[in-house]
Design an enzyme around this catalytic site. Structure first.
Site, PDB file in Angstrom:
ATOM      1  N   HIS A  33       1.750  13.238  -3.312  1.00 23.66           N
ATOM      2  CA  HIS A  33       2.886  12.513  -3.885  1.00 23.66           C
ATOM      3  C   HIS A  33       3.401  13.187  -5.144  1.00 23.66           C
ATOM      4  CE1 HIS A  33       4.947   8.543  -5.013  1.00 23.66           C
ATOM      5  NE2 HIS A  33       5.366   8.855  -3.801  1.00 23.66           N
ATOM      6  N   HIS A  74      -2.806   3.097 -11.744  1.00 20.55           N
ATOM      7  CA  HIS A  74      -2.649   4.153 -10.715  1.00 20.55           C
ATOM      8  C   HIS A  74      -3.397   3.678  -9.462  1.00 20.55           C
ATOM      9  CE1 HIS A  74      -1.935   7.999  -9.027  1.00 20.55           C
ATOM     10  NE2 HIS A  74      -2.623   8.795  -9.829  1.00 20.55           N
ATOM     11  N   ILE A  97       2.000  -7.506 -12.359  1.00 17.12           N
ATOM     12  CA  ILE A  97       1.549  -7.843 -11.016  1.00 17.12           C
ATOM     13  C   ILE A  97       1.210  -6.527 -10.322  1.00 17.12           C
ATOM     14  CG2 ILE A  97       2.089  -9.071  -8.873  1.00 17.12           C
ATOM     15  CD1 ILE A  97       2.208 -10.812 -11.477  1.00 17.12           C
ATOM     16  N   MET A  98      -0.049  -6.392  -9.959  1.00 16.26           N
ATOM     17  CA  MET A  98      -0.505  -5.136  -9.362  1.00 16.26           C
ATOM     18  C   MET A  98       0.181  -4.903  -8.015  1.00 16.26           C
ATOM     19  SD  MET A  98      -2.562  -3.687 -11.449  1.00 16.26           S
ATOM     20  CE  MET A  98      -1.781  -4.293 -12.909  1.00 16.26           C
ATOM     21  N   GLY A  99       0.496  -3.625  -7.746  1.00 12.83           N
ATOM     22  CA  GLY A  99       1.151  -3.279  -6.485  1.00 12.83           C
ATOM     23  C   GLY A  99       2.667  -3.316  -6.563  1.00 12.83           C
ATOM     24  N   PHE A 100       3.204  -3.558  -7.768  1.00 16.08           N
ATOM     25  CA  PHE A 100       4.667  -3.552  -7.928  1.00 16.08           C
ATOM     26  C   PHE A 100       5.062  -2.578  -9.029  1.00 16.08           C
ATOM     27  CE2 PHE A 100       3.884  -7.438  -5.733  1.00 16.08           C
ATOM     28  CZ  PHE A 100       4.942  -7.512  -4.834  1.00 16.08           C
ATOM     29  N   HIS A 112       6.900   1.285 -10.161  1.00 13.95           N
ATOM     30  CA  HIS A 112       6.490   2.680 -10.011  1.00 13.95           C
ATOM     31  C   HIS A 112       7.292   3.517 -10.987  1.00 13.95           C
ATOM     32  CE1 HIS A 112       5.785   6.604  -8.214  1.00 13.95           C
ATOM     33  NE2 HIS A 112       4.785   6.056  -7.543  1.00 13.95           N
ATOM     34  N   ARG A 170       6.695   4.527   1.406  1.00 11.08           N
ATOM     35  CA  ARG A 170       5.344   4.427   1.986  1.00 11.08           C
ATOM     36  C   ARG A 170       4.920   2.966   2.125  1.00 11.08           C
ATOM     37  NH1 ARG A 170       2.313   7.515  -2.615  1.00 11.08           N
ATOM     38  NH2 ARG A 170       3.513   5.916  -3.712  1.00 11.08           N
ATOM     39  N   ASP A 187       0.373   0.746  -2.799  1.00  8.62           N
ATOM     40  CA  ASP A 187      -0.888   0.019  -2.933  1.00  8.62           C
ATOM     41  C   ASP A 187      -0.783  -1.441  -2.497  1.00  8.62           C
ATOM     42  OD1 ASP A 187      -2.401   2.140  -3.791  1.00  8.62           O
ATOM     43  OD2 ASP A 187      -2.057   1.780  -5.918  1.00  8.62           O
ATOM     44  N   ARG A 240      -6.202  11.801  -0.807  1.00  5.55           N
ATOM     45  CA  ARG A 240      -5.438  12.616  -1.770  1.00  5.55           C
ATOM     46  C   ARG A 240      -6.133  13.937  -2.083  1.00  5.55           C
ATOM     47  NH1 ARG A 240      -1.467  10.937  -5.231  1.00  5.55           N
ATOM     48  NH2 ARG A 240      -0.705   9.884  -3.353  1.00  5.55           N
ATOM     49  N   ARG A 273      -0.390  23.547 -22.537  1.00  2.54           N
ATOM     50  CA  ARG A 273      -0.747  23.274 -23.931  1.00  2.54           C
ATOM     51  C   ARG A 273       0.522  22.793 -24.639  1.00  2.54           C
ATOM     52  NH1 ARG A 273      -1.014  21.844 -28.992  1.00  2.54           N
ATOM     53  NH2 ARG A 273      -2.806  22.611 -30.162  1.00  2.54           N
TER      54      ARG A 273
HETATM   55  C1  LIG Z   1      -0.087   4.564  -5.598  1.00  2.00           C
HETATM   56  C2  LIG Z   1       0.145   4.274  -7.047  1.00  2.00           C
HETATM   57  O1  LIG Z   1      -0.609   4.702  -7.878  1.00  2.00           O
HETATM   58  S1  LIG Z   1       1.515   3.382  -7.424  1.00  2.00           S
HETATM   59  C3  LIG Z   1       1.195   2.579  -8.977  1.00  2.00           C
HETATM   60  C4  LIG Z   1       0.144   1.524  -8.830  1.00  2.00           C
HETATM   61  N1  LIG Z   1       0.050   0.704 -10.028  1.00  2.00           N
HETATM   62  C5  LIG Z   1       0.420  -0.591 -10.038  1.00  2.00           C
HETATM   63  O2  LIG Z   1       0.815  -1.173  -9.050  1.00  2.00           O
HETATM   64  C6  LIG Z   1       0.246  -1.301 -11.362  1.00  2.00           C
HETATM   65  C7  LIG Z   1       1.437  -2.224 -11.658  1.00  2.00           C
HETATM   66  N2  LIG Z   1       2.579  -1.446 -12.033  1.00  2.00           N
HETATM   67  C8  LIG Z   1       2.769  -0.998 -13.326  1.00  2.00           C
HETATM   68  O3  LIG Z   1       1.967  -1.296 -14.226  1.00  2.00           O
HETATM   69  C9  LIG Z   1       3.944  -0.102 -13.606  1.00  2.00           C
HETATM   70  O4  LIG Z   1       5.020  -0.387 -12.757  1.00  2.00           O
HETATM   71  C10 LIG Z   1       3.594   1.403 -13.521  1.00  2.00           C
HETATM   72  C11 LIG Z   1       2.370   1.716 -14.405  1.00  2.00           C
HETATM   73  C12 LIG Z   1       3.263   1.791 -12.109  1.00  2.00           C
HETATM   74  C13 LIG Z   1       4.772   2.228 -14.028  1.00  2.00           C
HETATM   75  O5  LIG Z   1       4.897   1.973 -15.363  1.00  2.00           O
HETATM   76  P1  LIG Z   1       6.028   2.618 -16.318  1.00  2.00           P
HETATM   77  O6  LIG Z   1       6.847   3.598 -15.597  1.00  2.00           O
HETATM   78  O7  LIG Z   1       5.327   3.096 -17.526  1.00  2.00           O
HETATM   79  O8  LIG Z   1       6.956   1.402 -16.646  1.00  2.00           O
HETATM   80  P2  LIG Z   1       6.777   0.349 -17.800  1.00  2.00           P
HETATM   81  O9  LIG Z   1       5.332  -0.026 -17.974  1.00  2.00           O
HETATM   82  O10 LIG Z   1       7.456   0.889 -19.008  1.00  2.00           O
HETATM   83  O11 LIG Z   1       7.567  -0.892 -17.200  1.00  2.00           O
HETATM   84  C14 LIG Z   1       8.981  -1.050 -17.298  1.00  2.00           C
HETATM   85  C15 LIG Z   1       9.299  -2.563 -17.288  1.00  2.00           C
HETATM   86  O12 LIG Z   1       8.957  -3.109 -16.022  1.00  2.00           O
HETATM   87  C16 LIG Z   1       7.944  -4.102 -16.169  1.00  2.00           C
HETATM   88  N3  LIG Z   1       6.985  -3.895 -15.093  1.00  2.00           N
HETATM   89  C17 LIG Z   1       6.665  -2.728 -14.505  1.00  2.00           C
HETATM   90  N4  LIG Z   1       5.768  -2.940 -13.554  1.00  2.00           N
HETATM   91  C18 LIG Z   1       5.519  -4.255 -13.551  1.00  2.00           C
HETATM   92  C19 LIG Z   1       4.662  -5.061 -12.776  1.00  2.00           C
HETATM   93  N5  LIG Z   1       3.888  -4.540 -11.841  1.00  2.00           N
HETATM   94  N6  LIG Z   1       4.643  -6.385 -13.015  1.00  2.00           N
HETATM   95  C20 LIG Z   1       5.428  -6.934 -13.969  1.00  2.00           C
HETATM   96  N7  LIG Z   1       6.267  -6.212 -14.733  1.00  2.00           N
HETATM   97  C21 LIG Z   1       6.296  -4.879 -14.522  1.00  2.00           C
HETATM   98  C22 LIG Z   1       7.295  -3.823 -17.522  1.00  2.00           C
HETATM   99  O13 LIG Z   1       6.733  -4.981 -18.076  1.00  2.00           O
HETATM  100  C23 LIG Z   1       8.477  -3.339 -18.311  1.00  2.00           C
HETATM  101  O14 LIG Z   1       9.261  -4.446 -18.687  1.00  2.00           O
HETATM  102  P3  LIG Z   1       9.956  -4.502 -20.144  1.00  2.00           P
HETATM  103  O15 LIG Z   1      10.899  -3.336 -20.144  1.00  2.00           O
HETATM  104  O16 LIG Z   1      10.611  -5.838 -20.129  1.00  2.00           O
HETATM  105  O17 LIG Z   1       8.854  -4.353 -21.117  1.00  2.00           O
HETATM  106  O1  LIG Z   2       3.336   8.939  -7.964  1.00  2.00           O
HETATM  107  C1  LIG Z   2       2.710   8.190  -8.731  1.00  2.00           C
HETATM  108  O2  LIG Z   2       2.887   8.162  -9.981  1.00  2.00           O
HETATM  109  C2  LIG Z   2       1.663   7.277  -8.212  1.00  2.00           C
HETATM  110  C3  LIG Z   2       1.657   7.213  -6.724  1.00  2.00           C
HETATM  111  O3  LIG Z   2       2.459   6.523  -6.128  1.00  2.00           O
HETATM  112  C4  LIG Z   2       0.719   8.061  -6.009  1.00  2.00           C
HETATM  113  O4  LIG Z   2      -0.057   8.807  -6.621  1.00  2.00           O
HETATM  114  O5  LIG Z   2       0.698   8.002  -4.765  1.00  2.00           O
END
Ligand SMILES: CC(=O)SCCNC(=O)CCNC(=O)[C@H](O)C(C)(C)COP(=O)(O)OP(=O)(O)OC[C@H]1O[C@@H](n2cnc3c(N)ncnc32)[C@H](O)[C@@H]1OP(=O)(O)O
Ligand SMILES: O=C([O-])CC(=O)C(=O)O
Length: 383
Positions: free
Chosen positions: A186, A221, A255-258, A260, A270, A312, A337, A356
């Site tokens: 990815h 992540h 909320i986990m899973g939402f 990106h 995906r 996820d 991965r 660096r």
């Molecule tokens: C396969 C993977 O690895 S995919 C990623 C899996 N991770 C998750 O599902 C964890 C939940 N998701 C998140 O925490 C985030 O969406 C991340 C870490 C994936 C991306 O984060 P960032 O790009 O840094 O965005 P950031 O944290 O700045 O969020 C932007 C805004 O959306 C909100 N937001 C983002 N994701 C979420 C969420 N899952 N639930 C609620 N609010 C959310 C944030 O609170 C923020 O709001 P604000 O601007 O009012 O403060």
């Molecule tokens: O691309 C990202 O930041 C996280 C992700 O969805 C992955 O690793 O599959």
């Protein structure tokens, strides 16, 4: 020197690569020129392994050769197996994986050969051994007998079989294979970036993968897939999931899973594919309620936050129905991965420049230590 600081390196182009690219506008995940969704619908995981490691889709005989090469190096060194039994039963499986991959390095005769060819061979060895660490590690710490791979089963069927102890049905194998493909690569997520940073010092592929495991463990992540399943089980019903999500949002919890970093306001392609897989699997397992519950959660998040599910969110219930223990959801992600990370390490080693970056310094300046606290070298006393 540019003084432009972007927190979290958002939008920063940190690497050149010919491996993959997220084309958010066209809603396409490009993998060496192919659309990942088409690969997931039409090819097998081992085809994608060939594509990622060798640069082109393998023909049937090359695909079989890759499978044979992997089968030939199945098995863990006895010391690594013994180590799995020494891990405490409360051990997090990502820590077990990190420790075991690190230990494996010392058993690889080609550890310090960073040529493309040697790295390719090491990647195949890792593809053989990482699923075994996932399955054996879990079985060792839960005091269950280890299950050896069955030579009659395919790579993907074996992975599932070593975890669950049951030979999976063709539908289960097809869905699990699709999940491995969508998890395979990815572009430059935190874990792959970590691996490239490590590889850029001329460190080895095992070390780079160990760093990626540590990165992937986090709930922002890879760890999110396990957190999603805990949330779904805690809720139990559609109505309760809606109430749980609303109460979490009211408390400003994520909320986990939402969401990106790259897609954020667009769907993760995906996730859509895994949603289709869940739509097939749930009725077959008499678990239609689980599918309905996930759809309700998706709708609430779209209405309340304008956020879409990421991979996820739908991979979690799919893995649950495939009989994979929740503790293994993130390790399975890492196993899938491993090929993408290996391809990135190979690319980094083949055309390397040390990472660096610089900082935007926000600390103090022009302070001086207090006079009178200096240790005299000759007398070794405070003067
Ligand atoms: C396969 C993977 O690895 S995919 C990623 C899996 N991770 C998750 O599902 C964890 C939940 N998701 C998140 O925490 C985030 O969406 C991340 C870490 C994936 C991306 O984060 P960032 O790009 O840094 O965005 P950031 O944290 O700045 O969020 C932007 C805004 O959306 C909100 N937001 C983002 N994701 C979420 C969420 N899952 N639930 C609620 N609010 C959310 C944030 O609170 C923020 O709001 P604000 O601007 O009012 O403060
Ligand atoms: O691309 C990202 O930041 C996280 C992700 O969805 C992955 O690793 O599959």
């Amino acid at each position: 020197m540019s003084d432009h600081y972007l927190p979290g390196l958002e939008h920063v182009i940190a690497s050149e690569t010919s491996i993959s690219f997220l084309d958010v506008e066209k809603e396409e995940i490009v993998i060496r020129g192919y659309d990942l969704m088409e690969l997931a619908e039409q090819m097998t995981y081992l085809d994608v392994v060939g594509l990622l490691l060798e640069g082109e889709l393998p023909n049937e005989s090359r695909r079989q050769a890759i499978e044979s090469l992997i089968q030939a190096v199945y098995g863990l060194p006895p010391n690594v197996r013994a180590m799995l039994h020494l891990m405490p039963d409360r051990a997090d499986m990502m820590d077990v994986l990190r420790t075991s991959i690190s230990a494996l390095a010392s058993f690889d005769d080609e550890l310090d050969d960073r040529s493309l060819e040697a790295n390719g061979r090491k990647a195949l060895r890792l593809l053989a051994k990482v699923p075994q660490i996932v399955a054996y590690g879990y079985r060792a710490i839960t005091k269950q007998p280890l299950i050896e791979p069955d030579p009659k089963l395919s790579y993907t069927a074996n992975f599932l079989y070593m975890i669950t102890g049951t030979i999976p049905s063709p539908m289960e194998v097809a869905i699990f294979d699709q999940s491995l493909i969508v998890y395979s690569e990815h572009e430059l997520p935190n874990s792959t970036f970590a691996a490239r940073v490590i590889a850029s010092t001329q460190s080895d592929i095992y070390g780079a993968l160990v760093g990626a495991v540590a990165s992937l463990k986090g709930t922002l992540h890879g760890g999110a897939n396990e957190a999603v399943m805990h949330m779904l089980l805690e809720a139990g019903t559609e109505d309760d999931l809606e109430a749980l999500i609303r109460s979490k949002l009211a408390r400003k919890e994520r909320i986990m899973g939402f969401g990106h970093r790259v897609y954020m306001r667009k769907p993760d392609p995906r996730a859509l594919l895994m949603k289709e897989a869940l739509a097939k699997l749930a009725p077959a397992c008499n678990q239609q309620e689980l599918y309905d519950m996930c759809v309700r959660g998706e709708n609430v998040m779209r209405t309340e936050k304008g956020l879409h599910p990421n991979l996820d969110y739908y991979a979690a219930p799919v893995y649950y129905l495939l009989g994979i223990p929740i503790e293994l959801f993130t390790p399975v992600f890492l196993a899938a991965r491993t090929v993408g990370i290996s391809a990135h390490v190979m690319e980094q080693h083949a055309n390397n420049r040390l990472f660096r970056p610089r900082v935007h310094y926000t600390g103090a300046r022009d302070l001086h230590p207090p006079q009178g606290n200096i240790v005299s070298e000759s007398e070794d006393e405070i003067v």
